[in-house]
Design a protein around this motif. Structure first.
Motif, PDB file in Angstrom:
ATOM      1  N   VAL A 131      35.033-110.551   6.973  1.00 22.71           N
ATOM      2  CA  VAL A 131      35.754-110.400   5.703  1.00 22.71           C
ATOM      3  C   VAL A 131      36.128-108.941   5.479  1.00 22.71           C
ATOM      4  N   ASP A 132      35.210-108.030   5.771  1.00 23.85           N
ATOM      5  CA  ASP A 132      35.509-106.619   5.541  1.00 23.85           C
ATOM      6  C   ASP A 132      36.522-106.075   6.544  1.00 23.85           C
ATOM      7  N   ALA A 133      36.582-106.656   7.729  1.00 27.37           N
ATOM      8  CA  ALA A 133      37.643-106.269   8.661  1.00 27.37           C
ATOM      9  C   ALA A 133      39.006-106.671   8.102  1.00 27.37           C
ATOM     10  N   VAL A 134      39.069-107.834   7.450  1.00 25.58           N
ATOM     11  CA  VAL A 134      40.311-108.246   6.789  1.00 25.58           C
ATOM     12  C   VAL A 134      40.631-107.287   5.642  1.00 25.58           C
ATOM     13  N   VAL A 135      39.606-106.938   4.855  1.00 19.38           N
ATOM     14  CA  VAL A 135      39.820-105.993   3.752  1.00 19.38           C
ATOM     15  C   VAL A 135      40.354-104.661   4.280  1.00 19.38           C
ATOM     16  N   ALA A 136      39.749-104.174   5.369  1.00 19.08           N
ATOM     17  CA  ALA A 136      40.208-102.910   5.945  1.00 19.08           C
ATOM     18  C   ALA A 136      41.656-103.018   6.428  1.00 19.08           C
ATOM     19  N   ALA A 137      42.012-104.177   7.003  1.00 24.37           N
ATOM     20  CA  ALA A 137      43.387-104.379   7.452  1.00 24.37           C
ATOM     21  C   ALA A 137      44.342-104.403   6.261  1.00 24.37           C
ATOM     22  N   LEU A 138      43.930-105.032   5.157  1.00 24.68           N
ATOM     23  CA  LEU A 138      44.753-105.026   3.944  1.00 24.68           C
ATOM     24  C   LEU A 138      44.938-103.602   3.428  1.00 24.68           C
ATOM     25  N   GLU A 139      43.855-102.837   3.408  1.00 19.93           N
ATOM     26  CA  GLU A 139      43.940-101.446   2.962  1.00 19.93           C
ATOM     27  C   GLU A 139      44.869-100.645   3.868  1.00 19.93           C
ATOM     28  N   ARG A 140      44.791-100.894   5.160  1.00 21.21           N
ATOM     29  CA  ARG A 140      45.625-100.158   6.130  1.00 21.21           C
ATOM     30  C   ARG A 140      47.109-100.386   5.854  1.00 21.21           C
ATOM     31  N   GLU A 141      47.440-101.578   5.352  1.00 20.45           N
ATOM     32  CA  GLU A 141      48.838-101.899   5.057  1.00 20.45           C
ATOM     33  C   GLU A 141      49.234-101.543   3.627  1.00 20.45           C
ATOM     34  N   GLY A 142      48.271-100.981   2.862  1.00 17.35           N
ATOM     35  CA  GLY A 142      48.575-100.560   1.504  1.00 17.35           C
ATOM     36  C   GLY A 142      48.367-101.625   0.451  1.00 17.35           C
ATOM     37  N   PHE A 143      47.586-102.675   0.780  1.00 19.84           N
ATOM     38  CA  PHE A 143      47.370-103.765  -0.161  1.00 19.84           C
ATOM     39  C   PHE A 143      45.880-104.007  -0.378  1.00 19.84           C
ATOM     40  N   GLY A 144      45.156-102.926  -0.621  1.00 20.78           N
ATOM     41  CA  GLY A 144      43.705-103.019  -0.760  1.00 20.78           C
ATOM     42  C   GLY A 144      43.233-103.767  -1.984  1.00 20.78           C
ATOM     43  N   ALA A 145      44.111-104.060  -2.950  1.00 20.05           N
ATOM     44  CA  ALA A 145      43.702-104.788  -4.153  1.00 20.05           C
ATOM     45  C   ALA A 145      43.854-106.299  -4.009  1.00 20.05           C
ATOM     46  N   VAL A 146      44.438-106.760  -2.909  1.00 28.70           N
ATOM     47  CA  VAL A 146      44.606-108.209  -2.723  1.00 28.70           C
ATOM     48  C   VAL A 146      43.242-108.834  -2.422  1.00 28.70           C
TER      49      VAL A 146
END
Length: 346
Positions: free
Chosen positions: A246-261
């Motif tokens: 789950v946190d790898a997905v969160v990190a990937a979201l943050e990397r794309e600029g969508f860390g609040a999703v």
């Protein structure tokens, strides 16, 4: 001054609060998937009653089955309704009006809108259905526009369930990054999710990770075992693969600029047969821990204040599923309604 990681956590918590305020049911309550690829499945009314008898209030359906929707809606279950991959080409080309017509005839004709929480548009399209990939986001947009026209967009959120292989990198979790080949679809999808307040949906199976790489994914780490060797990732410590994924997905979201999703796990579970690691004991250990974490509202090391909405797979064994033998043995309940192993959902 707040760190970037702290700001991401605060944003995730804020998104969760907004979702609850908008009328979503408690994200901390566990849901269960109801697959239908079986020859001896109980009647939908019996399946819905079984869920309610065990305190389950949320279910994921993989398609808008007219035999299942009325029974599950009548039982008061909050539903995640799958939009089959084969419908994506029509929904992509039909515009909002065509999507609204589809919603009325395929979904709302059988279940009232107040019982539908999510439309999961396509399932693992980017993993094994590349033909449908160009149609995925346009279909999602048309369905959302249809919900807006029906006054339902605050109640029903539109997303899409991905295989965890959507990640090109997941170890350590802070290195999480999406597969570059999927980014032309994912980037507009992430913008859509952020704009509409919908979660990023992922299916994750630590069991399969263990089976595919037992030397590096030890059983204890996959099954929430007490003896699992921790994985250290900077200041964060991981004692199980579920959190790490789950946190790898969160990190990937943050990397794309969508860390609040937010992230929702739309499938996870452990089989009881078909492989040496697929035992009732391991299934009980894994699924019980998932239920416990949901009940306690536990987040992950990267988002400690944000519960991960989770759906266990599967309500019953499905003897018609293709693939490896274990694929047919994820059932938490037997066809007679008894539990396949000791697990308490209270």
């Amino acid at each position: 001054m707040a760190t970037a990681a702290a700001l991401h956590v605060l944003a995730a918590v804020a998104a969760l609060v907004v979702a609850v305020a908008a009328g979503d049911s408690d994200p901390g309550k566990i849901g269960i998937c109801h697959g239908r690829v079986g020859s001896n499945l109980p009647r939908p009314s019996a399946a819905a009653a079984l869920l309610r008898q065990n305190g389950i209030t949320k279910a994921r359906l993989f398609l808008p089955d007219p035999a299942v929707l009325p029974a599950f809606a009548a039982a008061g279950l909050d539903l995640t309704v799958g939009v089959p991959n084969e419908n994506l080409t029509f929904l992509s080309a039909s515009g909002p009006d065509g999507a609204a017509q589809w919603l009325r005839s395929a979904v709302f004709a059988y279940a009232p809108a107040d019982r539908v929480r999510y439309l999961a548009v396509g399932n693992e399209v980017l993993y094994n259905n590349q033909f449908y990939a160009p149609h995925l986001v346009p279909a999602m947009r048309n369905l959302h526009a249809a919900l807006v026209s029906l006054g339902l967009d605050a109640r029903v959120k539109v997303s899409s369930a991905h295989a965890s292989s959507v990640l090109a990198a997941s170890y350590p979790p802070s290195a999480g990054a999406f597969d570059a080949a999927s980014l032309p679809v994912l980037r507009p999808m992430l913008r859509f999710l952020a704009d509409t307040g919908a979660p990023f949906m992922v299916n994750t199976y630590p069991f399969i990770s263990h089976v595919n790489d037992p030397a590096n994914v030890q059983l204890a780490y996959a099954v929430f075992g007490d003896g699992a060797a921790p994985v250290r990732d900077g200041a964060m410590v991981y004692t199980n693969l579920f959190d790490a994924t789950v946190d790898a997905v969160v990190a990937a979201l943050e990397r794309e600029g969508f860390g609040a999703v937010p992230v929702a796990v739309t499938e996870t579970g452990w089989p009881t047969a078909g492989h040496p690691a697929a035992t009732p004991e391991n299934a009980a250990a894994y699924n019980a821990k998932i239920v416990e974490r949901a009940a306690r509202g536990v987040g992950t090391p990267r988002r400690p204040g944000a519960p991960v909405e989770t759906f266990l797979f599967d309500l019953y064994d499905e003897d018609g599923k293709p693939g490896a033998e274990f694929e047919r043995h994820f059932g938490i309940f037997k066809a007679d309604g008894s539990k396949a192993y000791d697990i308490n959902f209270a």
